[in-house]
Design a protein around this motif. Sequence first.
Motif, short mmCIF file in Angstrom:
data_model
loop_
_atom_site.label_atom_id
_atom_site.label_comp_id
_atom_site.label_asym_id
_atom_site.label_seq_id
_atom_site.Cartn_x
_atom_site.Cartn_y
_atom_site.Cartn_z
N GLN A 114 56.18 -13.20 -18.55
CA GLN A 114 57.05 -12.59 -17.55
C GLN A 114 56.38 -12.38 -16.21
OE1 GLN A 114 57.87 -9.46 -20.23
NE2 GLN A 114 60.05 -9.93 -20.31
N LYS A 115 55.08 -12.70 -16.13
CA LYS A 115 54.39 -12.51 -14.85
C LYS A 115 53.62 -13.78 -14.53
CE LYS A 115 53.57 -7.73 -15.93
NZ LYS A 115 52.52 -6.86 -16.44
N SER A 116 53.32 -13.92 -13.27
CA SER A 116 52.61 -15.13 -12.88
C SER A 116 51.34 -14.78 -12.13
CB SER A 116 53.50 -15.96 -11.98
OG SER A 116 52.77 -17.02 -11.45
N GLN A 117 50.27 -15.51 -12.42
CA GLN A 117 49.06 -15.27 -11.64
C GLN A 117 48.90 -16.31 -10.55
OE1 GLN A 117 45.21 -15.80 -13.11
NE2 GLN A 117 45.67 -17.52 -14.44
N TRP A 152 49.76 -18.26 -7.04
CA TRP A 152 50.29 -17.86 -5.74
C TRP A 152 51.62 -18.55 -5.54
CZ3 TRP A 152 47.07 -15.75 -1.34
CH2 TRP A 152 45.96 -15.06 -1.84
N ASP A 155 53.67 -19.11 -3.08
CA ASP A 155 54.00 -19.98 -1.95
C ASP A 155 52.98 -21.10 -1.74
OD1 ASP A 155 56.37 -18.62 -1.09
OD2 ASP A 155 55.05 -16.96 -0.62
N LEU A 156 52.21 -21.38 -2.76
CA LEU A 156 51.21 -22.44 -2.65
C LEU A 156 51.36 -23.40 -3.82
CD1 LEU A 156 47.97 -20.43 -1.83
CD2 LEU A 156 49.33 -21.79 -0.27
N ASP A 176 45.93 -25.12 -5.42
CA ASP A 176 45.20 -24.13 -4.62
C ASP A 176 44.82 -22.92 -5.47
OD1 ASP A 176 45.18 -24.87 -1.58
OD2 ASP A 176 47.12 -25.50 -2.35
N GLN A 199 41.88 -23.81 -7.62
CA GLN A 199 40.58 -23.81 -6.93
C GLN A 199 40.04 -22.40 -6.76
OE1 GLN A 199 41.63 -26.15 -3.56
NE2 GLN A 199 41.12 -28.07 -4.62
N LEU A 200 40.98 -21.46 -6.56
CA LEU A 200 40.56 -20.06 -6.50
C LEU A 200 39.98 -19.64 -7.86
CD1 LEU A 200 40.48 -17.47 -4.86
CD2 LEU A 200 42.80 -17.00 -5.55
N LEU A 201 40.65 -20.06 -8.92
CA LEU A 201 40.16 -19.71 -10.27
C LEU A 201 38.81 -20.38 -10.54
CD1 LEU A 201 43.56 -19.97 -12.10
CD2 LEU A 201 42.18 -17.90 -11.86
N HIS A 215 54.78 -26.77 -4.45
CA HIS A 215 54.77 -25.31 -4.32
C HIS A 215 55.31 -24.67 -5.60
CE1 HIS A 215 54.35 -24.59 0.23
NE2 HIS A 215 53.54 -25.52 -0.20
N ARG A 245 56.87 -22.02 -6.20
CA ARG A 245 58.22 -21.47 -6.20
C ARG A 245 59.29 -22.53 -6.40
NH1 ARG A 245 59.26 -22.32 -0.30
NH2 ARG A 245 57.17 -21.95 0.47
N GLU A 302 51.11 -22.39 -15.54
CA GLU A 302 50.55 -21.06 -15.78
C GLU A 302 49.55 -21.12 -16.94
OE1 GLU A 302 52.34 -18.44 -13.94
OE2 GLU A 302 50.48 -17.39 -14.37
#
Lengths: 333, 264, 264
Positions: A103-106, A108, A110-111, A115, A118-120, A151, A153, A164
Amino acid sequence: MITCQGLYKNFKTYQKEPGFAGTLKSFFKREYETKSAVKPFDIEIPEGEIVGLLGPNGAGKTTLIKMFTGIVVPSGGTVNIIGFNPAKRDRRYRKKIALVMGQKSQLWWDLPAMDSFQLLQRYYEIAERDFKKRVGELAELLDVQKLLNVHVRKLSLGERMKVELMSCLLHKPEVIFLDEPTIGLDLIAQRNIRQFIRDYHHRNHCTILLTSHYMADVEALCSRLVFILEGEKRFDGDITTFSNLLGSEKNVVFDFENSVEEHPLLIPFDPHWNDDHTRVELRIPHNRLKEVTVQILECLPVVEFNTEKLPIERVMKTVMENPALLESAQREN
Amino acid sequence: MLSRTKYYLLLYREFIKTCFVEAMSFRLHFVLLIIMDLVFYASVFASVDIIYQHVETIGTWNREQLMFFVSFILSVNHLQMSLLANNYWELSLLIRQGGLDFLLVKPASSLFSTFLRRISAGSTLLFLVPWSCMIYFGNKLGFTWHAWVILPFLVLLAFMLTGLIETIISCAMFWMLEGVGINFLRMQLQQVARWPDFIYAGFIRKILTFFIPVLLIYNAPSRFLFDFHDWLVMVGMLSAVAIGWVVLFFLWKLCLNSYESASS
Amino acid sequence: MLKWWQTIKVHWSNTLVYRVNFLLMVVGPVLVFFFVKVSLWYSIFEGNTEIRIGNYSLSDMLTYHLWTMIIMLISRSYNFGKLSEDIRLGRVSTYLIYPFSLWEFQATNFVSRLLIQIFIALFCLFILMTTFSQYFNNFEAINLAKGLLLAVVVSVFWFSLQYLIGLLTFWLEETWVIAVIAETAIQLLSGNMIPLDLFPEWAARLLDYTPFPYVTFVPVKMIMGSGGDLLTALGNLVFWILILNLIILFVWRKGLKLYTGAGM
């Protein structure tokens, strides 16, 4: 290896009397009440096993997972997961686990997913070569190669869930917590996700703890099932033992050509009708299935029928109405 | 230690990259943010200018001193707006919707990820405005080279102090139904801190200097730059920063212990 | 009528549930701003009751800011966020189906908030009148009535402005930036910080052609007995409110077309 003994969690909630007067009163004085989300809980999960945590909404499944991941600090009891106490939030521990929440997303929003990956990569200090290889492998396994630069979204719910899942597996976690990974997905997407989890587990031999309120998830993936009700463990054991709880009954659905009156033939099998009486659901013992079905086909204007195992909603409803069933099953186990 | 520093620097570089890429997909918002900051700068300078058309000094400060003080505020505010502000606004959402869960399971300091993750790309570009004003008025005040060398460090120190105070205040969101009000409280304190400390009456000045040291943020560095003999204020400021770090670490632990995480 | 009353009650209930937020967002900023301004002007006058700045003695200036606060407490509104959220989450379509229009819903919210704010303003006024009676000796009840009437009309202005900003959500991801720009500009240009008659001549004259003076300066002057003709002030305010609402109507129609077209 996951073990916990006497693990419990209490929450404080605040009560408000209804109406404007109640609001005014609570403006000045609030009354708090302690609610126990998880009652003293024991479990032992060996390395490499997939265990399903099953229970209705609000049973405490998610709270349990959050205590295992170090998000929520337990009110008491002990937990040991691969040698760590999650509540201490050791960095080495966090590097070895993964959490997926349906039910939640980690990611981003709008990306493009890449991307976020790469942060992960930075978070988990994954070397560039390993990272590329890993992304390639997982993307292929999940069939999302084309989605990584779109993207987030703009992805469908099913596609998003795949990405995810992928984001949580980049760092090769040893223990994976999946909280309702198939919630809200259509049947095909659900099946794909299940298939992926099964394949992934087969290849990587990690420990997986999965919560769901879809029986199908648990059936497809787990050999062992833990059933929670009101924060308490009510069943822990083999999945076939659990599904046989209600005896060997089959769920049979009949569709009729036109509206049908109650028929004496149907009454012994706990009929559930739809509103215009053109469809009925029956619970028929396995050994009488053939005989009863033939009788109904003869007497009533059936256009279609099919059998399935009892859906989890009905197993749970029956179990909740009659908790003694669980105790006897637990003893047998 | 060194490898940890490198880890966080690389992570931060990734934050910057992500935020810039994201900001580019909202171009209008990006431009509006710049306009917002410019309007804010203009209104602050205009207010001070209008007042000095009627008086020679406010307290002991003349026009140039107050203008420098305002430029100093704006440079610190610029850092705050670019690097921190968005994170405070997002914290209430993170707590309410449970997004914080993901930051807590990451193998990096949750304090770092929570308060430094969001960078306002639009605001970063504007640093030229307050810095040129600061240089212009510093020049008029005849700053020595010591002052110029020390100036960037003072801006950073003030930024650190304001960040610490605001982060500590934002922690209150962990115990509230709705965190937005806390952001308003934060902004009210900024409002109070943006004036010379001598305008406030004795008792309130003491509270705002020693207890919630918002008056130190801009006043201490400015007074030190105007007159190096006033070094005692800097001692006060440095100790406030030190205490702030200790309080924050302690408080953050408390926050995480009481974090209940939204159920869905 | 009954449904209006019900909606008002629900709104009050909601406001009180988030009690701390309500205080921090609506009452806090006004009180803090008042405190800062009083401190600042006291310091500018150096506590000297003889000096005059422009036409103002110290006690005139403090009285001016006191009435500014009362006008602000009554008239400010903060509804753009709610409307933005409604549009973004697609709740507007539910209003399109209900017998209760979005406009009616917003208007009831406005009325209930106005009632709360008038109550708070009168409460503050009562406290101030009993504690600082020396600043209240030279005003007439009739002027106060005129000023408060203007304040209520000003609240319609604020409401319309906030409504317009909220409507921009049809095109913009985030509207708070515009709200902040508007707020920053109005705070200075309406004489909230510095009375408009202390502005440079040309600026004051220019402002006469804008709605800004009527938002704070004119109502305050009205209470202090030098605000000129009530009907002129009212006429001007109503004129600007009408213009705002014409824009709202236009924007609303455009936005709705976009909204239903996109099938959100």
